[in-house]
Design a protein around this motif. Structure first.
Motif, mmCIF file in Angstrom:
data_model
loop_
_atom_site.group_PDB
_atom_site.id
_atom_site.type_symbol
_atom_site.label_atom_id
_atom_site.label_comp_id
_atom_site.label_asym_id
_atom_site.label_seq_id
_atom_site.Cartn_x
_atom_site.Cartn_y
_atom_site.Cartn_z
ATOM 1 N N THR A 14 75.967 55.692 48.949
ATOM 2 C CA THR A 14 76.297 55.031 47.688
ATOM 3 C C THR A 14 77.752 54.583 47.747
ATOM 4 O OG1 THR A 14 77.185 56.957 46.499
ATOM 5 C CG2 THR A 14 74.777 56.725 46.563
ATOM 6 N N ILE A 65 69.228 61.797 43.628
ATOM 7 C CA ILE A 65 69.774 60.469 43.346
ATOM 8 C C ILE A 65 69.474 60.125 41.890
ATOM 9 C CG2 ILE A 65 69.833 58.062 44.068
ATOM 10 C CD1 ILE A 65 68.359 59.030 46.663
ATOM 11 N N HIS A 118 71.779 52.611 45.964
ATOM 12 C CA HIS A 118 71.876 53.438 47.163
ATOM 13 C C HIS A 118 71.066 52.850 48.302
ATOM 14 C CE1 HIS A 118 68.138 54.753 45.238
ATOM 15 N NE2 HIS A 118 67.738 55.169 46.442
ATOM 16 N N CYS A 149 75.093 61.821 42.521
ATOM 17 C CA CYS A 149 74.319 62.243 43.692
ATOM 18 C C CYS A 149 74.780 63.621 44.145
ATOM 19 C CB CYS A 149 74.498 61.245 44.840
ATOM 20 S SG CYS A 149 73.547 59.727 44.654
#
Length: 274
Positions: free
Chosen positions: A60, A75, A81, A108
């Motif tokens: 990311t 996530i 991402h 994340c």
């Protein structure tokens, strides 16, 4: 980790057609195709990506999140991402809707996958999207969510700076992990003092350049070690000219030597594949 790895496959057809999840959790098992799908994307729901075998990495804007066996990456919904995996990686993904109402941070994270959570993920991967309310499948989903909520976060994250010069530095270093470049080289290139550059790096990433560089090399070593390559060869490829220094640094980050770390994962991979 090489950027030549395999990328995340497209979502399963039944998931791609949905705008909202009809149930709190959807499970999906997928062995990756032998091709790179190098694209950034985002989901309208939470994704938990777990490698039953192999090493996966979520990238990311904030950094790299690396999950060898026994780990998974959380996530959040809406986070752009890309997922890159080593060869032979078998990914089991969970997609979690807002109805789950988990009190989880909106960032994340890399989470530890316990033996119980691993078996729950494996079993749930074959459950249909629209499992019946009140069914055994729904009860399984409740237990799965509870285990995810209590999973321990682990520090397998390589933060990326927002500063454009520092991002250039980080990308260059990551592209050639076998080459060690002192921060003084970059300070001269950018026309700032080493002390100033060091402070900027710490402020942007939360890590000193030395610690960040070491972590990058050790995380880059995981795919080769997982494939069973010689530890000496992996150490050299990651910029270590001393095997003992590599093993010592690895043990400090992972609390195990390379052999111990992947020996622990072997029974879990066998169970997950079975």
């Amino acid at each position: 980790m090489s950027t030549k790895g395999q990328a995340e496959p497209h979502p399963p057809p039944e998931l791609a057609q949905l705008t909202v999840l009809s149930r709190p959790v959807h499970g999906h098992a997928e062995s990756l195709p032998n091709q790179v799908l190098g694209y950034r994307h985002r989901h309208a729901w939470i994704q938990f990506a777990y490698a039953a075998e192999g090493v996966l990495e979520v990238r990311t804007d904030a950094g790299r999140f690396v999950a060898p066996p026994q780990r998974g990456v959380w996530i959040p919904a809406g986070v752009a991402h890309r997922v890159v995996c080593a060869e032979r990686t078998c990914v089991r993904s969970l997609y979690i809707g807002d109805a789950a109402q988990l009190a989880a941070p909106s960032r994340c994270r890399v989470l530890e996958v316990s033996p119980l959570l691993r078996e729950l993920i494996r079993t749930f991967s074959s459950v249909p999207v629209n499992y019946a309310p009140g069914s055994a499948d729904e009860r399984l989903a409740v237990v799965l969510l509870d285990q995810l909520a209590s999973a321990r976060e682990v520090d397998l994250i390589l933060p990326m700076p927002a500063d454009l010069q520092l991002r250039q530095l980080c990308r260059s270093v990551q592209a050639r992990p076998s080459h060690r470049i002192h921060l003084s080289v970059w300070s001269e290139r950018f026309g700032v003092s080493e002390k100033t550059l060091s402070r900027r790096f710490l402020r942007e990433t939360g890590l000193t350049y030395r610690v960040w560089d070491m972590r990058m090399r050790l995380l880059s070593a995981l795919p080769g070690l997982e494939r069973g390559e010689r530890v000496t060869d992996v150490a050299l490829a990651c910029g270590y000219d001393s095997l003992s220094a590599f093993i010592s640094a690895f043990a400090k980050l992972f609390d195990a030597t390379p052999g111990e770390f992947f020996d622990r994962a072997a029974p879990q991979r066998k169970s997950a594949d079975g």
